[in-house]
Design a protein around this motif. Structure first.
Motif, PDB file in Angstrom:
ATOM      1  N   SER A 111     152.498  22.087 -10.436  1.00  0.00           N
ATOM      2  CA  SER A 111     151.047  21.864 -10.446  1.00  0.00           C
ATOM      3  C   SER A 111     150.677  20.635  -9.621  1.00  0.00           C
ATOM      4  N   VAL A 112     151.397  19.549  -9.840  1.00  0.00           N
ATOM      5  CA  VAL A 112     151.128  18.319  -9.093  1.00  0.00           C
ATOM      6  C   VAL A 112     151.431  18.526  -7.607  1.00  0.00           C
ATOM      7  N   GLY A 113     152.491  19.271  -7.323  1.00  0.00           N
ATOM      8  CA  GLY A 113     152.847  19.545  -5.929  1.00  0.00           C
ATOM      9  C   GLY A 113     151.766  20.336  -5.215  1.00  0.00           C
ATOM     10  N   ILE A 114     151.222  21.360  -5.876  1.00  0.00           N
ATOM     11  CA  ILE A 114     150.150  22.161  -5.278  1.00  0.00           C
ATOM     12  C   ILE A 114     148.894  21.309  -5.084  1.00  0.00           C
ATOM     13  N   GLY A 115     148.569  20.506  -6.092  1.00  0.00           N
ATOM     14  CA  GLY A 115     147.406  19.623  -5.972  1.00  0.00           C
ATOM     15  C   GLY A 115     147.549  18.649  -4.819  1.00  0.00           C
ATOM     16  N   ALA A 116     148.744  18.071  -4.673  1.00  0.00           N
ATOM     17  CA  ALA A 116     148.995  17.119  -3.585  1.00  0.00           C
ATOM     18  C   ALA A 116     148.905  17.810  -2.223  1.00  0.00           C
ATOM     19  N   LEU A 117     149.427  19.027  -2.144  1.00  0.00           N
ATOM     20  CA  LEU A 117     149.355  19.795  -0.897  1.00  0.00           C
ATOM     21  C   LEU A 117     147.910  20.072  -0.505  1.00  0.00           C
ATOM     22  N   LEU A 118     147.087  20.464  -1.473  1.00  0.00           N
ATOM     23  CA  LEU A 118     145.691  20.771  -1.182  1.00  0.00           C
ATOM     24  C   LEU A 118     144.899  19.526  -0.800  1.00  0.00           C
ATOM     25  N   LEU A 119     145.258  18.393  -1.378  1.00  0.00           N
ATOM     26  CA  LEU A 119     144.595  17.143  -0.991  1.00  0.00           C
ATOM     27  C   LEU A 119     144.996  16.723   0.419  1.00  0.00           C
ATOM     28  N   ALA A 120     146.272  16.922   0.744  1.00  0.00           N
ATOM     29  CA  ALA A 120     146.772  16.538   2.069  1.00  0.00           C
ATOM     30  C   ALA A 120     146.305  17.511   3.146  1.00  0.00           C
ATOM     31  N   ARG A 121     146.242  18.807   2.776  1.00  0.00           N
ATOM     32  CA  ARG A 121     145.855  19.840   3.747  1.00  0.00           C
ATOM     33  C   ARG A 121     144.860  20.792   3.091  1.00  0.00           C
ATOM     34  N   PRO A 122     143.596  20.399   3.009  1.00  0.00           N
ATOM     35  CA  PRO A 122     142.597  21.232   2.319  1.00  0.00           C
ATOM     36  C   PRO A 122     142.149  22.441   3.157  1.00  0.00           C
ATOM     37  N   SER A 144     148.558  18.242 -15.139  1.00  0.00           N
ATOM     38  CA  SER A 144     148.509  19.447 -14.304  1.00  0.00           C
ATOM     39  C   SER A 144     147.077  19.872 -14.028  1.00  0.00           C
ATOM     40  N   ASP A 145     146.248  19.861 -15.064  1.00  0.00           N
ATOM     41  CA  ASP A 145     144.845  20.232 -14.882  1.00  0.00           C
ATOM     42  C   ASP A 145     144.164  19.314 -13.867  1.00  0.00           C
ATOM     43  N   ALA A 146     144.340  18.019 -14.032  1.00  0.00           N
ATOM     44  CA  ALA A 146     143.715  17.059 -13.119  1.00  0.00           C
ATOM     45  C   ALA A 146     144.172  17.302 -11.685  1.00  0.00           C
ATOM     46  N   ALA A 147     145.468  17.524 -11.507  1.00  0.00           N
ATOM     47  CA  ALA A 147     146.022  17.732 -10.163  1.00  0.00           C
ATOM     48  C   ALA A 147     145.454  18.978  -9.502  1.00  0.00           C
ATOM     49  N   LEU A 148     145.208  20.023 -10.293  1.00  0.00           N
ATOM     50  CA  LEU A 148     144.729  21.285  -9.732  1.00  0.00           C
ATOM     51  C   LEU A 148     143.207  21.327  -9.558  1.00  0.00           C
ATOM     52  N   TYR A 149     142.467  20.536 -10.334  1.00  0.00           N
ATOM     53  CA  TYR A 149     141.002  20.557 -10.238  1.00  0.00           C
ATOM     54  C   TYR A 149     140.466  19.651  -9.126  1.00  0.00           C
ATOM     55  N   ILE A 150     141.032  18.454  -9.002  1.00  0.00           N
ATOM     56  CA  ILE A 150     140.486  17.450  -8.082  1.00  0.00           C
ATOM     57  C   ILE A 150     140.381  17.931  -6.631  1.00  0.00           C
ATOM     58  N   PRO A 151     141.340  18.700  -6.084  1.00  0.00           N
ATOM     59  CA  PRO A 151     141.200  19.141  -4.695  1.00  0.00           C
ATOM     60  C   PRO A 151     139.909  19.922  -4.415  1.00  0.00           C
ATOM     61  N   PHE A 152     139.312  20.519  -5.437  1.00  0.00           N
ATOM     62  CA  PHE A 152     138.069  21.265  -5.227  1.00  0.00           C
ATOM     63  C   PHE A 152     136.907  20.342  -4.877  1.00  0.00           C
ATOM     64  N   ALA A 153     137.062  19.053  -5.123  1.00  0.00           N
ATOM     65  CA  ALA A 153     136.026  18.091  -4.737  1.00  0.00           C
ATOM     66  C   ALA A 153     135.855  18.044  -3.219  1.00  0.00           C
ATOM     67  N   MET A 154     136.852  18.540  -2.476  1.00  0.00           N
ATOM     68  CA  MET A 154     136.800  18.516  -1.022  1.00  0.00           C
ATOM     69  C   MET A 154     136.174  19.790  -0.443  1.00  0.00           C
ATOM     70  N   VAL A 155     135.749  20.685  -1.342  1.00  0.00           N
ATOM     71  CA  VAL A 155     135.156  21.955  -0.909  1.00  0.00           C
ATOM     72  C   VAL A 155     133.662  21.947  -1.226  1.00  0.00           C
ATOM     73  N   ALA A 156     132.816  21.948  -0.199  1.00  0.00           N
ATOM     74  CA  ALA A 156     131.365  22.007  -0.426  1.00  0.00           C
ATOM     75  C   ALA A 156     131.003  23.353  -1.054  1.00  0.00           C
ATOM     76  N   PRO A 157     130.025  23.383  -1.965  1.00  0.00           N
ATOM     77  CA  PRO A 157     129.116  22.307  -2.373  1.00  0.00           C
ATOM     78  C   PRO A 157     129.604  21.515  -3.590  1.00  0.00           C
ATOM     79  N   LEU A 158     130.871  21.655  -3.960  1.00  0.00           N
ATOM     80  CA  LEU A 158     131.410  20.888  -5.083  1.00  0.00           C
ATOM     81  C   LEU A 158     131.562  19.439  -4.660  1.00  0.00           C
ATOM     82  N   SER A 159     131.657  18.532  -5.637  1.00  0.00           N
ATOM     83  CA  SER A 159     131.700  17.107  -5.289  1.00  0.00           C
ATOM     84  C   SER A 159     132.638  16.343  -6.216  1.00  0.00           C
ATOM     85  N   LEU A 160     133.101  15.197  -5.740  1.00  0.00           N
ATOM     86  CA  LEU A 160     134.044  14.379  -6.494  1.00  0.00           C
ATOM     87  C   LEU A 160     133.480  13.899  -7.832  1.00  0.00           C
TER      88      LEU A 160
END
Length: 198
Positions: A39-50, A97-113
């Motif tokens: 979960s953390v790995g997927i979250g980190a990947l999405l943050l690094a490469r959204p 795990s939840d935090a890691a998987l949810y936070i990357p969506f902040a980089m997708v408009a119209p969602l926000s941090l």
């Protein structure tokens, strides 16, 4: 109503596999840790490469993660692997795990941090409220309407939309405040359930 109510059907489906895994020497704690690491790995990947296509990992992993959660629970309960350490690992790993998987969506408009941060905070609060019943000698509360399985469905669907269309429609902004309201409702329901068991 919560998707969690379907758990018994999922358990019946996975029971033969769990028996084989137990025979192989796999432990509940190992399953818990692997699920958290992925979960953390997927979250980190999405943050690094959204990149939109990579968000397809979210619905796939959400389904697999639910299976992992069922497997570790069954290994603990049905194969003599229940432990205090396992209880801590299970709760902490779920929140991380939840935090890691949810936070990357902040980089997708119209969602926000700010909204995603609020959802992460309230999701953590729902798990805290659920587990407090155990601390007071009662059972753990799993009431909805926005438990872990329900959130997995929501974010899995959002991930599928991003992967399919490269973005999210403007109306999905409203999902954020709605999710927060449902999460607060979930906290209230879990506290009520815990108090009712006294």
């Amino acid at each position: 109503m919560s998707i969690y109510k379907l758990k018994s059907s999922f358990q019946a489906l996975l029971r033969p596999l769990v028996g084989r895994l137990a025979t192989m020497g796999l432990t509940a704690n190992q399953v818990t840790l692997v699920a958290a690491i992925v979960s953390v790995g997927i979250g980190a990947l999405l943050l690094a490469r959204p990149e939109p296509a990579l968000f397809a990992l979210v619905p796939v992993w959400m389904l697999l993660r639910m299976a992992f959660n069922v497997i570790d629970g069954m290994l603990a309960r049905e194969h003599g692997q229940k432990s205090a350490l396992g209880g801590y690992l299970n709760e902490i790993a779920d929140v991380v795990s939840d935090a890691a998987l949810y936070i990357p969506f902040a980089m997708v408009a119209p969602l926000s941090l700010p909204w995603m941060a609020a959802i992460v905070f309230l999701a953590t609060l729902t798990e805290f409220a659920g587990v407090l019943g155990v601390a007071h000698g009662n059972g753990r509360s799993y009431e909805g309407p926005m438990g872990k399985s329900d959130r997995a469905l929501l974010f899995g669907a959002l991930g599928a939309l991003v992967a399919a269309f490269g973005t999210l429609p403007a109306w999905t902004w409203h999902i954020q405040p709605m999710a927060c309201v449902l999460l607060v409702w979930t906290v209230v329901n879990r506290v009520r359930a815990g108090l009712a068991e006294h």
